[in-house]
Design a protein around this motif. Structure first.
Motif, PDB file in Angstrom:
ATOM      1  N   ARG A  14       0.795  -1.232   0.000  1.00  9.59           N
ATOM      2  CA  ARG A  14       0.000   0.000   0.000  1.00  9.59           C
ATOM      3  C   ARG A  14       0.831   1.287   0.000  1.00  9.59           C
ATOM      4  O   ARG A  14       0.491   2.235  -0.707  1.00  9.59           O
ATOM      5  CB  ARG A  14      -0.982  -0.014   1.184  1.00  9.59           C
ATOM      6  N   PRO A  15       1.925   1.412   0.759  1.00 10.37           N
ATOM      7  CA  PRO A  15       2.690   2.673   0.746  1.00 10.37           C
ATOM      8  C   PRO A  15       3.371   2.986  -0.590  1.00 10.37           C
ATOM      9  O   PRO A  15       3.769   4.121  -0.826  1.00 10.37           O
ATOM     10  CB  PRO A  15       3.752   2.472   1.836  1.00 10.37           C
ATOM     11  N   PHE A  16       3.484   1.995  -1.465  1.00 11.31           N
ATOM     12  CA  PHE A  16       4.158   2.206  -2.749  1.00 11.31           C
ATOM     13  C   PHE A  16       3.174   2.761  -3.780  1.00 11.31           C
ATOM     14  O   PHE A  16       2.950   2.180  -4.845  1.00 11.31           O
ATOM     15  CB  PHE A  16       4.802   0.898  -3.234  1.00 11.31           C
ATOM     16  N   ASN A  17       2.602   3.915  -3.453  1.00 13.25           N
ATOM     17  CA  ASN A  17       1.584   4.527  -4.311  1.00 13.25           C
ATOM     18  C   ASN A  17       2.046   5.837  -4.926  1.00 13.25           C
ATOM     19  O   ASN A  17       1.247   6.581  -5.482  1.00 13.25           O
ATOM     20  CB  ASN A  17       0.285   4.728  -3.520  1.00 13.25           C
ATOM     21  N   GLY A  18       3.332   6.145  -4.812  1.00 10.14           N
ATOM     22  CA  GLY A  18       3.874   7.345  -5.439  1.00 10.14           C
ATOM     23  C   GLY A  18       3.839   8.584  -4.568  1.00 10.14           C
ATOM     24  O   GLY A  18       4.381   9.615  -4.960  1.00 10.14           O
ATOM     25  N   THR A  19       3.228   8.509  -3.401  1.00 11.32           N
ATOM     26  CA  THR A  19       3.229   9.670  -2.513  1.00 11.32           C
ATOM     27  C   THR A  19       4.467   9.614  -1.627  1.00 11.32           C
ATOM     28  O   THR A  19       5.098   8.561  -1.485  1.00 11.32           O
ATOM     29  CB  THR A  19       1.964   9.710  -1.636  1.00 11.32           C
ATOM     30  N   ASN A  20       4.814  10.734  -1.044  1.00 12.11           N
ATOM     31  CA  ASN A  20       5.968  10.827  -0.142  1.00 12.11           C
ATOM     32  C   ASN A  20       7.259  10.326  -0.791  1.00 12.11           C
ATOM     33  O   ASN A  20       8.061   9.652  -0.153  1.00 12.11           O
ATOM     34  CB  ASN A  20       5.704  10.062   1.163  1.00 12.11           C
ATOM     35  N   SER A  21       7.441  10.615  -2.067  1.00  7.77           N
ATOM     36  CA  SER A  21       8.658  10.241  -2.824  1.00  7.77           C
ATOM     37  C   SER A  21       8.873   8.732  -2.910  1.00  7.77           C
ATOM     38  O   SER A  21       9.990   8.279  -3.126  1.00  7.77           O
ATOM     39  CB  SER A  21       9.900  10.904  -2.221  1.00  7.77           C
ATOM     40  N   MET A  22       7.822   7.968  -2.715  1.00 10.31           N
ATOM     41  CA  MET A  22       7.925   6.507  -2.817  1.00 10.31           C
ATOM     42  C   MET A  22       7.782   6.090  -4.279  1.00 10.31           C
ATOM     43  O   MET A  22       7.124   6.772  -5.062  1.00 10.31           O
ATOM     44  CB  MET A  22       6.816   5.840  -1.994  1.00 10.31           C
ATOM     45  N   PRO A  23       8.371   4.943  -4.651  1.00 11.67           N
ATOM     46  CA  PRO A  23       8.133   4.418  -5.998  1.00 11.67           C
ATOM     47  C   PRO A  23       6.674   3.989  -6.140  1.00 11.67           C
ATOM     48  O   PRO A  23       5.949   3.884  -5.150  1.00 11.67           O
ATOM     49  CB  PRO A  23       9.072   3.223  -6.105  1.00 11.67           C
ATOM     50  N   VAL A  24       6.270   3.734  -7.377  1.00 12.12           N
ATOM     51  CA  VAL A  24       4.896   3.308  -7.649  1.00 12.12           C
ATOM     52  C   VAL A  24       4.927   1.840  -8.048  1.00 12.12           C
ATOM     53  O   VAL A  24       5.536   1.475  -9.048  1.00 12.12           O
ATOM     54  CB  VAL A  24       4.255   4.151  -8.780  1.00 12.12           C
ATOM     55  N   TYR A  25       4.279   0.999  -7.237  1.00 17.50           N
ATOM     56  CA  TYR A  25       4.178  -0.430  -7.505  1.00 17.50           C
ATOM     57  C   TYR A  25       2.699  -0.774  -7.628  1.00 17.50           C
ATOM     58  O   TYR A  25       1.841  -0.141  -7.011  1.00 17.50           O
ATOM     59  CB  TYR A  25       4.749  -1.267  -6.355  1.00 17.50           C
TER      60      TYR A  25
ATOM     61  N   GLY B 237       0.766   7.133 -10.796  1.00 17.06           N
ATOM     62  CA  GLY B 237       1.064   7.888  -9.585  1.00 17.06           C
ATOM     63  C   GLY B 237      -0.092   8.795  -9.191  1.00 17.06           C
ATOM     64  O   GLY B 237      -1.158   8.806  -9.828  1.00 17.06           O
ATOM     65  N   PRO B 238       0.106   9.573  -8.141  1.00 21.24           N
ATOM     66  CA  PRO B 238      -0.930  10.499  -7.691  1.00 21.24           C
ATOM     67  C   PRO B 238      -1.388  11.401  -8.848  1.00 21.24           C
ATOM     68  O   PRO B 238      -0.575  11.819  -9.665  1.00 21.24           O
ATOM     69  CB  PRO B 238      -0.230  11.322  -6.611  1.00 21.24           C
ATOM     70  N   GLU B 239      -2.664  11.629  -8.917  1.00 27.67           N
ATOM     71  CA  GLU B 239      -3.286  12.468  -9.956  1.00 27.67           C
ATOM     72  C   GLU B 239      -3.339  11.786 -11.328  1.00 27.67           C
ATOM     73  O   GLU B 239      -3.807  12.380 -12.285  1.00 27.67           O
ATOM     74  CB  GLU B 239      -2.576  13.831 -10.088  1.00 27.67           C
ATOM     75  N   GLY B 240      -2.826  10.583 -11.476  1.00 26.09           N
ATOM     76  CA  GLY B 240      -2.881   9.877 -12.755  1.00 26.09           C
ATOM     77  C   GLY B 240      -4.221   9.180 -12.927  1.00 26.09           C
ATOM     78  O   GLY B 240      -4.944   8.930 -11.950  1.00 26.09           O
ATOM     79  N   PRO B 241      -4.592   8.834 -14.162  1.00 30.35           N
ATOM     80  CA  PRO B 241      -5.890   8.196 -14.393  1.00 30.35           C
ATOM     81  C   PRO B 241      -6.017   6.808 -13.745  1.00 30.35           C
ATOM     82  O   PRO B 241      -7.129   6.364 -13.476  1.00 30.35           O
ATOM     83  CB  PRO B 241      -5.983   8.101 -15.916  1.00 30.35           C
ATOM     84  N   TYR B 242      -4.907   6.128 -13.489  1.00 33.86           N
ATOM     85  CA  TYR B 242      -4.937   4.808 -12.867  1.00 33.86           C
ATOM     86  C   TYR B 242      -4.382   4.849 -11.444  1.00 33.86           C
ATOM     87  O   TYR B 242      -3.903   3.843 -10.922  1.00 33.86           O
ATOM     88  CB  TYR B 242      -4.117   3.799 -13.686  1.00 33.86           C
ATOM     89  N   ALA B 243      -4.424   6.004 -10.808  1.00 34.08           N
ATOM     90  CA  ALA B 243      -3.821   6.195  -9.486  1.00 34.08           C
ATOM     91  C   ALA B 243      -4.401   5.257  -8.434  1.00 34.08           C
ATOM     92  O   ALA B 243      -3.696   4.865  -7.504  1.00 34.08           O
ATOM     93  CB  ALA B 243      -3.988   7.644  -9.039  1.00 34.08           C
ATOM     94  N   ASN B 244      -5.687   4.864  -8.593  1.00 33.99           N
ATOM     95  CA  ASN B 244      -6.281   3.983  -7.570  1.00 33.99           C
ATOM     96  C   ASN B 244      -5.651   2.585  -7.583  1.00 33.99           C
ATOM     97  O   ASN B 244      -5.791   1.848  -6.621  1.00 33.99           O
ATOM     98  CB  ASN B 244      -7.797   3.904  -7.707  1.00 33.99           C
ATOM     99  N   PHE B 245      -4.913   2.216  -8.642  1.00 37.08           N
ATOM    100  CA  PHE B 245      -4.241   0.919  -8.694  1.00 37.08           C
ATOM    101  C   PHE B 245      -2.880   0.952  -8.000  1.00 37.08           C
ATOM    102  O   PHE B 245      -2.311  -0.096  -7.700  1.00 37.08           O
ATOM    103  CB  PHE B 245      -4.022   0.470 -10.135  1.00 37.08           C
ATOM    104  N   ALA B 246      -2.326   2.132  -7.779  1.00 35.05           N
ATOM    105  CA  ALA B 246      -0.987   2.259  -7.200  1.00 35.05           C
ATOM    106  C   ALA B 246      -0.981   1.718  -5.778  1.00 35.05           C
ATOM    107  O   ALA B 246      -1.834   2.040  -4.960  1.00 35.05           O
ATOM    108  CB  ALA B 246      -0.552   3.715  -7.210  1.00 35.05           C
TER     109      ALA B 246
END
Length: 177
Positions: free
Chosen positions: A69-80, A98-107
């Protein structure tokens, strides 16, 4: 009288003077030209601060949904994100995932059901991160084929960085040690 005659004779050649280009001022100007030419034409050394920092090394690891869950692109984390148990690093597609992207809920989540169904809605995601993983048993043939297509594209484009297992799995317990 002979000496006076030489001055009076307009036909007499003038005294020979030797001129040279190697005068002190010319040598100084030439040296200055060489220094300026060297300064302009020498190759520049790249400054160490202008080189991009390499990303930290990625180690294949076991993830549980709460670990992912933390790998969602927030707080300078990678996006997995995960597809059928494989965790992909999609950081290079941060503008999509990543955040604000169209598929952000999958991050930072298992995106399998949403990709299989072609839906990016929140209800495609497992709410209980501590519960069992979605086995996708209720999906039809077309949906599973779509999911395989997505998985194939992700395998070609992104690095697999881990495996998604449920909380309490022996694999998760072994990785924590």
């Amino acid at each position: 009288m002979d000496s006076n005659m030489a001055h009076d004779n307009p036909q007499a050649p003038p005294a020979a003077e030797v001129t040279t280009v190697f005068t002190p001022i010319n040598l100084i100007l030439f040296s200055l030209f060489l220094v300026i030419a060297y300064m302009r034409l020498r190759p520049e050394k790249p400054a160490a601060s202008t080189l991009p920092q390499p990303p930290p090394p990625t180690v294949f690891r076991i993830f549980t949904p709460p670990d992912l869950r933390p790998f969602n692109g927030t707080n300078s984390m990678p996006v997995y994100l995960a597809i059928r148990g494989k965790v992909f690093d999609v950081s290079s597609g941060r503008n999509f995932y990543g955040p604000e992207g169209p598929y952000a809920n999958f991050a930072g989540r298992d995106a399998s059901r949403g990709l299989a169904c072609g839906s990016f809605d929140e209800d495609m995601l497992t709410e209980d991160l501590r519960g069992p993983l979605d086995k996708l048993e209720d999906l039809g043939g077309e949906e599973m084929e779509a999911l395989r297509g997505w998985e194939e594209r992700f395998n070609e484009k992104y690095l697999v960085v881990g495996k998604l297992v449920p909380v309490g799995s022996p694999e998760a317990e072994g990785d924590a040690k």
